[in-house]
Design an enzyme around this catalytic site. Structure first.
Site, PDB file in Angstrom:
ATOM      1  N   VAL A 165      82.751  30.863  89.385  1.00 58.53           N
ATOM      2  CA  VAL A 165      83.243  29.907  90.372  1.00 58.53           C
ATOM      3  C   VAL A 165      84.220  29.002  89.642  1.00 58.53           C
ATOM      4  CG1 VAL A 165      82.663  28.095  92.015  1.00 58.53           C
ATOM      5  CG2 VAL A 165      81.074  29.986  91.634  1.00 58.53           C
TER       6      VAL A 165
ATOM      7  N   LEU B 167      83.802  26.297  87.066  1.00 63.76           N
ATOM      8  CA  LEU B 167      82.703  25.439  87.491  1.00 63.76           C
ATOM      9  C   LEU B 167      81.351  26.067  87.185  1.00 63.76           C
ATOM     10  CD1 LEU B 167      84.029  24.289  90.996  1.00 63.76           C
ATOM     11  CD2 LEU B 167      83.963  22.941  88.891  1.00 63.76           C
ATOM     12  N   ASN B 168      81.258  27.369  87.323  1.00 63.51           N
ATOM     13  CA  ASN B 168      80.010  28.094  87.128  1.00 63.51           C
ATOM     14  C   ASN B 168      80.295  29.516  86.721  1.00 63.51           C
ATOM     15  OD1 ASN B 168      77.395  26.985  87.312  1.00 63.51           O
ATOM     16  ND2 ASN B 168      77.680  26.554  89.484  1.00 63.51           N
ATOM     17  N   LYS B 169      79.325  30.134  86.107  1.00 65.14           N
ATOM     18  CA  LYS B 169      79.471  31.533  85.751  1.00 65.14           C
ATOM     19  C   LYS B 169      78.119  32.208  85.821  1.00 65.14           C
ATOM     20  CE  LYS B 169      79.110  33.385  81.089  1.00 65.14           C
ATOM     21  NZ  LYS B 169      79.739  33.623  79.803  1.00 65.14           N
ATOM     22  N   GLY B 170      78.127  33.506  86.079  1.00 66.03           N
ATOM     23  CA  GLY B 170      76.890  34.260  86.148  1.00 66.03           C
ATOM     24  C   GLY B 170      77.159  35.721  85.883  1.00 66.03           C
TER      25      GLY B 170
ATOM     26  N   GLY C 133      80.148  37.206  88.553  1.00 63.38           N
ATOM     27  CA  GLY C 133      81.363  36.494  88.894  1.00 63.38           C
ATOM     28  C   GLY C 133      81.387  35.085  88.352  1.00 63.38           C
TER      29      GLY C 133
ATOM     30  N   ASP D  91      66.981  30.996 100.734  1.00 62.47           N
ATOM     31  CA  ASP D  91      67.053  30.567  99.330  1.00 62.47           C
ATOM     32  C   ASP D  91      67.350  29.070  99.247  1.00 62.47           C
ATOM     33  OD1 ASP D  91      66.835  30.955  96.610  1.00 62.47           O
ATOM     34  OD2 ASP D  91      68.910  31.585  96.338  1.00 62.47           O
TER      35      ASP D  91
END
Length: 474
Positions: A23, A15-18, A21, A137
């Protein structure tokens, strides 16, 4: 990653990356009393992650008093390489993408939809504060969207507690996202700390302006931002930045965007939202335009001596804007709903044509601790000193209708540039090469040779998917 299968989860897709890590979306191979749903979002955080334990402890505390507007925590576990946090899955993505595409589920009445969304966010924040938890945030990217069980109502859920704290007074300056930071949160002044509670309330005001106009009023909350400097002198300069801002909306902002932190009130903000009848004056301007057209047409049948239009002598002068942008700029937001999607560009404050360093505006931080939200790197994590360029003097003799606030740059494509976020990348920012790296993760049952993953494949887990003070007597 094989631990996920042992725990009963099968990965479907990322779903997501950074930078620290990913998701992933996973479904349960079998149901348990704790895991009754079929699909979950799992944050896979590479060790070491210094804020992980605090984030999980906060999520566990919130799960004991479950609130519909807070993301639900399911469980957490770890292996030698990763921490895993299992959270409820919100299939509609985040509020940022809805604003970006001007596409909201069940948006039959947009003014009422704005009120509904914002009241849900306020209720979620109030729940956090009542439990002594402060988010620090808050922004559209951290508001996830889902539907009620019967599918009739849009439900907003606050997520990403990577920067959340329990401290009533914080000395962690420059944490979060600069366009949403309160002034006292952005930069240390005389060694005094700031109230995270008041900082959260400030962020709500910026989020509301995003929701209505798809724009941020300030590039950063510092006097070297000329629009913010004007705002510190006179809060009514918001009417120059947003010419169609209604008085009802201004009343809401008076309760949450006070320069003095002690004057911000979540209860008064909610009360003002409930009293809103319209968020903008777009309808009034349209009606005025139609009336003027009718007057012009009627004047064709008047005697020549009567066919003269004069201005009123007691008419108030137009305000003088501080920052000017092209006069044909259209403020594209939720209202009106059928305007085309236009990109807007910051002038005299930032350069949109070339990438900026994510920390080029970072405040000086005396702490060596790492502050990294789930959406990306915070300013503190960059370890780069503050460097704010002095604004260039501008010609102020222009009509306020040709002025524009520093804008969120909304690209026409989801693949467009989001450098303005400055805190890592969303999944939709990835180029084709990035996607090829990550697609292989879920290509087989064991999550694709996960035990050999390197830092090349794993990045920061995005959140998925003074001068005069405010005069309350004004």
């Amino acid at each position: 990653m094989k631990l996920l299968q042992k725990k009963g989860y099968k990965v479907e897709r990322p779903l997501n990356k950074g930078s620290y890590g990913t998701v992933v979306l996973a479904h349960r191979l079998f149901r348990t009393p704790r895991c009754k749903d079929l699909k979950y979002a799992i944050k896979c955080i590479k060790k070491p992650a210094y804020t992980f334990l605090q984030e999980v402890n906060i999520l566990r505390q919130l799960s004991r008093s479950r609130h519909r507007n807070i993301i639900h925590f399911v469980e957490s576990f770890e292996d030698n390489v990763y921490y895993y946090v299992v959270l409820e899955y919100c299939p509609l993505g985040d509020l940022y993408e809805c604003i970006l595409n001007n596409d909201f589920p069940n948006a039959k009445n947009q003014p009422e939809m704005i009120k509904n969304i914002f009241l849900q966010i306020i209720d979620g924040v109030a729940h956090l504060h009542s439990h002594g938890i402060y988010h620090r945030d808050l922004k559209p990217e951290n508001f996830l969207l889902s539907l009620s069980e019967d599918g009739s109502e849009l439900v907003v859920k606050i997520s990403d507690f990577g920067l959340a704290c329990r401290d009533k007074i914080s000395y962690d300056f420059g944490t979060g996202s600069d366009r949403y930071m309160a002034p006292e949160q952005f930069e240390e002044v005389d060694g005094a700390g700031y109230s995270p509670r008041a900082a959260d309330i400030w962020a709500l005001g910026i989020c509301l302006l995003n929701l209505i106009f798809a724009r941020n009023p300030f590039t950063y909350p510092h006097e070297k931002d000329p629009i913010f400097a004007d705002y510190m002198l006179d809060a009514m300069t918001l009417f120059d930045v947003f010419p169609t801002l209604s008085q009802d909306t201004y009343n809401v902002l008076r309760a949450c965007l006070c320069v003095s932190p002690e004057k911000r009130s979540l209860a008064k903000t909610r009360e003002a939202v409930l009293a809103v009848t319209k968020w903008t004056t777009d309808d009034e301007e349209l009606e005025s335009f139609v009336n003027e057209e009718e007057e012009f047409r009627a004047s064709d049948f008047m005697p020549a001596e009567d066919n003269v239009r004069c201005t009123q002598s007691d008419r108030e002068p137009l305000r003088t804007p501080s920052v000017l942008t092209p006069a044909n700029t259209i403020q594209r937001g939720l209202l009106p709903s059928k305007l085309p999607a236009l990109s807007d560009v910051d002038e005299n404050i930032s350069t949109s044509s070339s990438p900026r360093s994510p920390a080029s505006l970072a405040p000086v931080n005396n702490s060596e601790r790492s502050y990294d939200s789930g959406l990306g790197e915070s300013l503190n994590n960059m370890h780069i000193g503050k460097s704010i360029a002095t604004a260039v003097p501008v010609n102020t003799k222009r009509s306020p209708y040709s002025c524009s606030a520093p804008a969120i740059v909304f690209p026409n494509s989801i693949k467009g540039n989001k450098d303005h976020l400055k805190f890592g990348r969303s999944w939709c920012d990835m180029d084709e090469e990035d996607e090829e790296d990550i697609v292989s993760f879920g290509s087989n049952d064991d999550f694709g040779a996960s035990d050999e993953l390197s830092s090349k494949h794993i990045g920061l887990a995005d959140d998925w998917n003074v001068l005069s003070q405010w005069n309350d007597n004004s």
